[in-house]
Design an enzyme around this catalytic site. Structure first.
Site, short mmCIF file in Angstrom:
data_model
loop_
_atom_site.label_atom_id
_atom_site.label_comp_id
_atom_site.label_asym_id
_atom_site.label_seq_id
_atom_site.Cartn_x
_atom_site.Cartn_y
_atom_site.Cartn_z
N HIS A 19 42.69 40.89 42.03
CA HIS A 19 41.82 40.37 42.59
C HIS A 19 41.28 41.38 42.61
O HIS A 19 40.70 42.77 42.19
CB HIS A 19 42.42 40.07 43.60
CG HIS A 19 43.80 38.59 43.24
ND1 HIS A 19 44.92 38.91 43.96
CD2 HIS A 19 43.54 37.36 43.26
CE1 HIS A 19 44.99 38.10 43.72
NE2 HIS A 19 44.74 37.01 43.36
N ASP A 68 46.36 45.66 45.34
CA ASP A 68 46.08 44.69 44.46
C ASP A 68 45.51 45.16 43.44
O ASP A 68 44.23 45.91 44.32
CB ASP A 68 45.43 43.46 45.38
CG ASP A 68 45.47 42.20 44.32
OD1 ASP A 68 45.12 42.68 43.41
OD2 ASP A 68 44.71 41.22 45.38
N SER A 93 44.31 31.78 41.04
CA SER A 93 43.57 32.63 42.33
C SER A 93 42.42 33.17 42.16
O SER A 93 41.41 33.83 42.52
CB SER A 93 44.65 33.75 43.05
OG SER A 93 45.60 34.49 42.53
#
Ligand SMILES: *[C@@H]1O[C@H](CO)[C@@H](O)[C@H](O)[C@H]1NC(C)=O
Ligand SMILES: *[C@@H]1O[C@H](CO)[C@@H](O)[C@H](O)[C@H]1NC(C)=O
Ligand SMILES: *[C@@H]1O[C@H](CO)[C@@H](O)[C@H](O)[C@H]1NC(C)=O
Length: 420
Positions: free
Chosen positions: A394, A391, A142
């Site tokens: 990312h 998170d 990702s």
């Protein structure tokens, strides 16, 4: 050697320190397809002048000119797109939409050290012109997708692609209308062939078989179609796995089986990286382009573990030297640099110069950007066994990760950039 003791749901890992890593979790991007529109976005385009520095403007290959060493400096013109102008931003890192309170993190650019060693922001019109007739592939997890989405977003100022999905692990963005440029994204979180053999596994997070010398056919079957391949991986390697070479079990990572040697995740990442780079070395004559290996993207939890109190709440970049890579991520970086050097040698010999290999060493820049992760400002549905409150893995779009494409454009389009 530190034991990989605390394996958490879905293979996330926390070491004894506060630095933890969460792997990417969503397998397939199930969002609505791009609405291809011809809307013109009135963003300022860069002023005149050569978009990519010519040999005259920078010391090409000079000892003092390394685009991966530098610092973050203010960029009042950023961002160059928003959540409204770019429709591909995955909700996991759509920080504008999800209300990240301080958007100052978007207004920095990476400035390499040294006089005449500037890194201009990617100029979409010149980039598209230079890429006419070309195909670039992003291969990985990702974070590879995060990088690819940033590129698509940066180009929205000039053009919108048409999207197609040959399979759930293969997305194609094609720029028509005279551009004839294609971006492809392959979901290959281990780079090599893998299968989930036990959804429960040794620590209730699943157990994977990794075939360390078999590049995942999801992407490897297509290498003959790429002019550029940007390869990256690391975050999935935290998950427990059984490691195979030449079809035979050679060991494992955290499988907790008394009769199987634990070779560690470093071994697994090293061998998978080696196999992936071999697939683009030109050895079999299929790939004739430029292969880029992007180094590890640091995850940045402070004040606790990733699934507890850890968070990323900074609002400014670190200054040079204020933060450095540590622990397992440092080991990953070291092995990536080593494997790249060996592969580059192999490619030069095997392809007779037809294949170029480049190391995209983004790690030093990104270790300074603990302010540029989504934290809780992203769309997220907790999954069974897997709750991530924040998170810090990312990167928000727009944001710091856009610099990866400034670097990429520079690497690919500047003749003779970054001599080794
Ligand atoms: C973009 O973000 C803003 C909040 O900053 C939100 O109001 C808007 O709906 C978002 N746009 C899209 C297309 O999601
Ligand atoms: C687009 O590029 C591909 C690959 O180079 C080429 O085969 C094709 O003819 C080009 N199409 C157009 C319309 O120029
Ligand atoms: C390890 O031991 C288990 C249980 O004794 C056995 O089923 C398995 O085949 C062994 N694995 C290997 C690789 O020898």
């Amino acid at each position: 050697m530190r034991a990989m003791a605390l394996l958490l749901p879905q293979g996330g890992l926390c070491s004894s320190s506060s630095r933890c890593v969460v792997p990417a979790v969503s397998l397939v991007l199930l969002v609505a397809l791009l609405a291809v529109s011809n809307t013109y976005f009135a963003f300022p385009l860069r002023g005149g002048g050569a978009p990519y520095p010519s040999a005259g403007r920078r010391r090409v290959g000079g000892a003092g000119c390394d685009i991966f060493r530098g610092e973050w400096v203010p960029d009042p013109d950023a961002p160059y797109y928003t959540n409204d102008t770019c429709t591909v931003i995955h909700e996991h890192y759509d920080c504008m939409k999800y209300g990240k309170p301080d958007l100052g993190f978007m207004q920095w650019r990476w400035r390499p050290d040294g006089d005449g060693c500037d890194l201009p922001r990617l100029d979409p019109a010149s980039f598209l012109a230079a890429m006419s007739g070309k195909t670039i592939a992003f291969v990985g997890d990702s974070l590879a997708r995060n990088h690819m989405h940033s590129l698509i977003c940066l180009l929205t100022r000039v053009a919108q692609p048409k999207t197609s999905w040959p399979s759930s692990k293969h997305v194609v963005y094609h720029y028509g209308g005279g551009y004839n440029f294609t971006v492809v994204n392959f979901w290959a979180p281990y780079l090599v062939r893998h299968e989930l053999v036990d959804p429960d596994g040794p620590v209730h997070t699943g157990l994977w078989n990794l075939y360390l010398d078999e590049p995942d056919e999801v992407w490897a079957a297509h290498v003959g179609e790429f002019d550029y391949a940007v390869v990256s991986a690391s975050s999935w390697f935290y998950r427990p796995s059984m490691l195979y070479e030449a079809g035979r079990l050679v060991g494992c990572h955290h499988c907790l089986k008394p009769n199987v040697t634990d070779l560690t995740l470093r071994y697994a990442l090293r061998m998978a990286t080696r196999a992936a780079l071999l697939a683009v070395s030109g050895r079999d004559g299929r790939f004739r382009g430029t292969a880029v290996l992007r180094t590890v993207s640091p995850s940045q939890y402070e004040g606790g573990e990733w699934n507890k109190d850890g968070n990323c709440l900074r609002t400014r970049p670190y200054r040079r030297g204020e933060n450095s890579l540590q622990g397992i991520e440092l080991d990953f970086h070291t092995l990536q640099v080593e494997e790249f050097a060996a592969a580059e040698k192999e490619a030069t010999q095997a392809s007779g110069g037809a294949v170029r290999m480049m190391l995209m060493d983004t790690t030093e820049a990104m270790i300074l950007r603990a302010d540029a992760h989504p934290s809780k400002y992203r769309g997220w549905t907790p999954e069974k066994y897997f709750t991530v409150y924040h998170d810090c893995v990312h990167w928000c779009l727009p944001g710091a990760v856009d610099a990866w494409n400034d670097m990429l454009a520079h690497l690919l389009l500047t003749p003779q950039s970054r001599q080794s």
